[in-house]
Design an enzyme around this catalytic site. Sequence first.
Site, PDB file in Angstrom:
ATOM      1  N   LYS A 155       0.798  -1.314  -0.021  1.00  0.00           N
ATOM      2  CA  LYS A 155      -0.206   0.095  -0.171  1.00  0.00           C
ATOM      3  C   LYS A 155       0.864   1.263   0.046  1.00  0.00           C
ATOM      4  O   LYS A 155       0.562   2.089  -0.862  1.00  0.00           O
ATOM      5  CB  LYS A 155      -1.023   0.010   1.184  1.00  0.00           C
ATOM      6  CG  LYS A 155      -2.142  -0.935   1.027  1.00  0.00           C
ATOM      7  CD  LYS A 155      -2.826  -1.391   2.466  1.00  0.00           C
ATOM      8  CE  LYS A 155      -3.898  -2.440   1.970  1.00  0.00           C
ATOM      9  NZ  LYS A 155      -4.644  -3.002   3.335  1.00  0.00           N
ATOM     10  N   GLN A 189      -5.238  -1.726   9.208  1.00  0.00           N
ATOM     11  CA  GLN A 189      -5.127  -3.016   8.680  1.00  0.00           C
ATOM     12  C   GLN A 189      -5.819  -4.133   9.731  1.00  0.00           C
ATOM     13  O   GLN A 189      -5.573  -3.937  10.662  1.00  0.00           O
ATOM     14  CB  GLN A 189      -3.571  -3.486   8.395  1.00  0.00           C
ATOM     15  CG  GLN A 189      -3.286  -4.673   7.769  1.00  0.00           C
ATOM     16  CD  GLN A 189      -3.751  -4.758   6.116  1.00  0.00           C
ATOM     17  OE1 GLN A 189      -3.864  -3.718   5.573  1.00  0.00           O
ATOM     18  NE2 GLN A 189      -4.395  -5.952   5.733  1.00  0.00           N
ATOM     19  N   ASP A 204     -11.684   2.458   3.284  1.00  0.00           N
ATOM     20  CA  ASP A 204     -12.008   1.049   3.138  1.00  0.00           C
ATOM     21  C   ASP A 204     -13.455   0.732   2.857  1.00  0.00           C
ATOM     22  O   ASP A 204     -14.145  -0.081   2.763  1.00  0.00           O
ATOM     23  CB  ASP A 204     -11.645   0.209   4.686  1.00  0.00           C
ATOM     24  CG  ASP A 204     -10.260  -0.364   4.519  1.00  0.00           C
ATOM     25  OD1 ASP A 204     -10.173  -1.003   3.638  1.00  0.00           O
ATOM     26  OD2 ASP A 204      -9.714  -0.505   5.814  1.00  0.00           O
TER      27      ASP A 204
HETATM   28  N1  GUN Z   1      -7.387  -7.024   5.850  1.00  0.00           N
HETATM   29  C1  GUN Z   1      -7.681  -7.693   4.664  1.00  0.00           C
HETATM   30  N2  GUN Z   1      -8.273  -7.165   3.690  1.00  0.00           N
HETATM   31  C2  GUN Z   1      -8.342  -5.802   3.923  1.00  0.00           C
HETATM   32  C3  GUN Z   1      -8.636  -4.782   3.780  1.00  0.00           C
HETATM   33  O1  GUN Z   1      -9.667  -4.706   2.893  1.00  0.00           O
HETATM   34  N3  GUN Z   1      -8.843  -3.540   4.511  1.00  0.00           N
HETATM   35  C4  GUN Z   1      -8.225  -3.723   5.687  1.00  0.00           C
HETATM   36  N4  GUN Z   1      -8.223  -2.477   6.379  1.00  0.00           N
HETATM   37  N5  GUN Z   1      -7.867  -4.909   6.075  1.00  0.00           N
HETATM   38  C5  GUN Z   1      -7.843  -5.864   5.332  1.00  0.00           C
END
Ligand code: GUN
Length: 284
Positions: free
Chosen positions: A52, A96, A119
């Site tokens: 990211k 996350q 998200d």
């Molecule tokens: N962990 C696995 N997929 C995601 C996601 O799309 N967003 C976040 N914040 N954590 C994750």
Amino acid sequence: MAKLIDGKAVSARLRQEMKAEVEALKEKGITPGLAVVLVGEDPASQVYVRNKIRACEELGIRSENHLLPADTTQEALLGLIEELNRREEVSGILVQLPLPRQIREEAVIAAIAPEKDVDAFHAQNVGRIVQGSYRFLPCTPAGVMELIRSTGVAVEGKECVVIGRSNIVGKPMAMLMLHQNATVTICHSRTQSLAETARRADILIVAIGKAKFVTAGMVKEGAVVIDVGMNRDENGKLCGDVDFASVEPKAGYITPVPGGVGPMTITMLMRNTITAAKLAGGLA
Ligand code: GUN
């Protein structure tokens, strides 16, 4: 033989457009910024977070990385989120998941300012998705929509079956397909007629988290098959929720794993971060 849907190529094209958009925003004095928060040292999460941050660098998006120890209290994490909510240079906040056991995920999601919730997990944003008045789309379903769009196959009026009902993928995925006027069925681990239902699908989206779960007998000839899964097979090799070898000859279009949905998710996160910056700057 199915046509392969190349997530890397679609992603690269979209990132090129976004890079130009970020440059144009910067000329107007708006610099999109993403704060990524990782609690603990889960190796898979560390890889996701690194990717990211790298994507932000590629697009000229400001990024900051908050790495907190595994024993961080919920109170301390909520304190950090409050600070990130307040800071203007932070357009988007991503915490996350999964989080360590002492922290309630729902409390954390609720604490993120909805206009910075890149998200789209906050109840307000989920509500907007259901209503069709969304500003952010959850990253993985949004990526799937782009992949379907890249095939040129029209969604309107089609039978779409989503296998999996998670808050992150299955449920919002079904909503987005519904907004595009598909007829949508959601199947899950308790569905009795799963194979039969899946076989009706013109567009089959699989997000159940079981390696090679979907086999050729569950797929209609010529269907668009989107594999959201990311698993390891018996030899430790990455594989999806779809048994690619058996389904590929029967499908019309299919995503590979890796190289299908995966690259799209982070690209859509970048799009949401740009949208959040535009919202904050009064441009969206
Ligand atoms: N962990 C696995 N997929 C995601 C996601 O799309 N967003 C976040 N914040 N954590 C994750």
